[in-house]
Scaffold this motif. Structure first.
Motif, PDB file in Angstrom:
ATOM      1  N   THR A 139     110.533 -51.690 -55.626  1.00  0.00           N
ATOM      2  CA  THR A 139     109.354 -51.167 -55.997  1.00  0.00           C
ATOM      3  C   THR A 139     108.448 -51.301 -54.684  1.00  0.00           C
ATOM      4  OG1 THR A 139     109.838 -52.173 -57.942  1.00  0.00           O
ATOM      5  CG2 THR A 139     107.466 -51.637 -57.613  1.00  0.00           C
ATOM      6  N   ARG A 140     107.893 -50.107 -54.308  1.00  0.00           N
ATOM      7  CA  ARG A 140     106.697 -50.004 -53.275  1.00  0.00           C
ATOM      8  C   ARG A 140     105.722 -49.088 -54.093  1.00  0.00           C
ATOM      9  NH1 ARG A 140     109.890 -53.081 -51.507  1.00  0.00           N
ATOM     10  NH2 ARG A 140     110.692 -53.316 -49.353  1.00  0.00           N
ATOM     11  N   ALA A 141     104.457 -49.270 -53.680  1.00  0.00           N
ATOM     12  CA  ALA A 141     103.162 -48.415 -53.861  1.00  0.00           C
ATOM     13  C   ALA A 141     103.556 -47.163 -53.328  1.00  0.00           C
ATOM     14  CB  ALA A 141     102.252 -49.166 -53.484  1.00  0.00           C
ATOM     15  N   GLY A 142     103.448 -46.257 -54.185  1.00  0.00           N
ATOM     16  CA  GLY A 142     103.627 -44.815 -53.415  1.00  0.00           C
ATOM     17  C   GLY A 142     105.116 -44.427 -53.608  1.00  0.00           C
ATOM     18  N   LEU A 143     106.036 -45.197 -54.132  1.00  0.00           N
ATOM     19  CA  LEU A 143     107.515 -44.740 -54.130  1.00  0.00           C
ATOM     20  C   LEU A 143     108.048 -44.689 -55.754  1.00  0.00           C
ATOM     21  CD1 LEU A 143     110.288 -44.181 -52.769  1.00  0.00           C
ATOM     22  CD2 LEU A 143     110.603 -46.797 -53.178  1.00  0.00           C
ATOM     23  N   LYS A 144     108.710 -43.748 -55.904  1.00  0.00           N
ATOM     24  CA  LYS A 144     108.938 -43.293 -57.572  1.00  0.00           C
ATOM     25  C   LYS A 144     110.596 -43.106 -57.092  1.00  0.00           C
ATOM     26  CE  LYS A 144     108.917 -40.342 -61.435  1.00  0.00           C
ATOM     27  NZ  LYS A 144     108.309 -39.094 -62.008  1.00  0.00           N
TER      28      LYS A 144
END
Length: 303
Positions: A154-159
């Protein structure tokens, strides 16, 4: 009841801010003032009654509501693009930038890219082979448009868009003593010559834990960074290995034997895209092509 009129300009602004990450960059992209961008976003938020962006470290971060709305707008803008003509398709100046780790790239994506380009000769694809960590970083800083990865992070900006689910299997050389078992378990591996993936792989940590709980110690004869290399070591008789069957094992092989493993170790393969901007039409076409052209197997299933 007053009808809630839709504004194409507001929707265009929404997509531009999500893609560009700021009102200033969105204004440059749209050829309007920054104040006009801010006003358009505010009007859209007021009309639908939802906050669409939060400012975070100098960037406009879309809310979950903004991303959901943007995804629902894809068919509308696809239709508008088709009316305008084929200017949205890839060109030599704008290839689809795809990234994948070595196993997925060599054993799967090369074939998928080839069939996609044969069906779409006017498109161009750039395939980058890298680690999953580099892939994720490249998606987030917009060096890549689309990735295919087995990493689950999970990363901010990643889907991550789930694509395939599979269960770990053991690969054995023909004639190996463990082929007598229909299902392999940790207790079968005490003292067995073992080809291991390096410790950066999540499955390696899980397998080490299962071996420790069972009180067994395989004899690690070689470690390697890729599943392709691990399977080749098995073919050369160095030992056995656990692997994700997708995409390595697609049918019978005269040099190796495949056995299921209990307890199950699950693998998920996903498309990786930016959460800040919508995938391009070409990226969505390519994902659709992959889903439709992936061969069926009892070793994996759609996610």
């Amino acid at each position: 009841m007053r009808k809630n009129w839709h504004s194409l300009r507001e929707f265009e602004t929404l997509r531009a801010v999500i893609s560009a990450g700021s009102t200033t960059a969105a204004a440059r992209r749209l050829g309007i003032s920054q104040s006009a961008v801010s006003r358009s976003v505010s009007q859209l938020e007021g009309r639908i009654g939802q906050m669409l962006f939060v400012r975070e470290q100098g960037r406009m971060q879309p809310t979950a509501e903004a991303l959901a709305l943007n995804e629902n707008l894809d068919p509308l803008f696809d239709a508008l693009s088709s009316i305008d003509g084929a200017h949205w398709k890839s060109s030599p100046q704008h290839p689809l930038r795809v990234a994948a780790p070595p196993t997925l790239a060599h054993r799967f994506l090369v074939r998928s890219v080839s069939s996609f380009l044969k069906a779409n000769p006017d498109r161009i694809v750039s395939l980058e082979i890298c680690t999953s960590d580099d892939l994720i970083a490249g998606i987030m800083d917009e060096r890549f448009d689309l990735g295919l990865t087995g990493a689950d992070m999970t990363r901010a900006g990643l889907k991550l868009i789930p694509y395939r689910l599979s269960k770990g299997v053991f690969i054995l050389p023909k004639g190996h003593e463990l082929t007598k078992h229909d299902v392999l378990r940790p207790e079968h591996f005490d003292g067995v010559d073992f080809v291991a993936l390096t410790r950066r792989h999540a499955a390696r940590s899980k397998l080490d834990q299962l071996f420790a709980e069972a009180g067994v110690s395989p004899r690690i004869v070689v470690e390697t960074a890729t599943s392709v290399a691990a399977c080749e070591f098995v073919r050369n008789g160095l030992g056995v290995t656990l692997t994700n069957p997708f995409p390595l094992i697609s049918g019978p092989d005269e040099d190796i034997v495949v056995r299921p493993f209990q307890p199950e170790i699950a693998y998920r393969t996903s498309f990786a895209v930016s959460a800040r901007r919508p995938p391009s039409v070409t990226a969505r076409d390519f994902m659709r092509h992959i889903r439709l052209s992936t061969p069926k197997s009892n070793l994996w299933e759609p996610a």
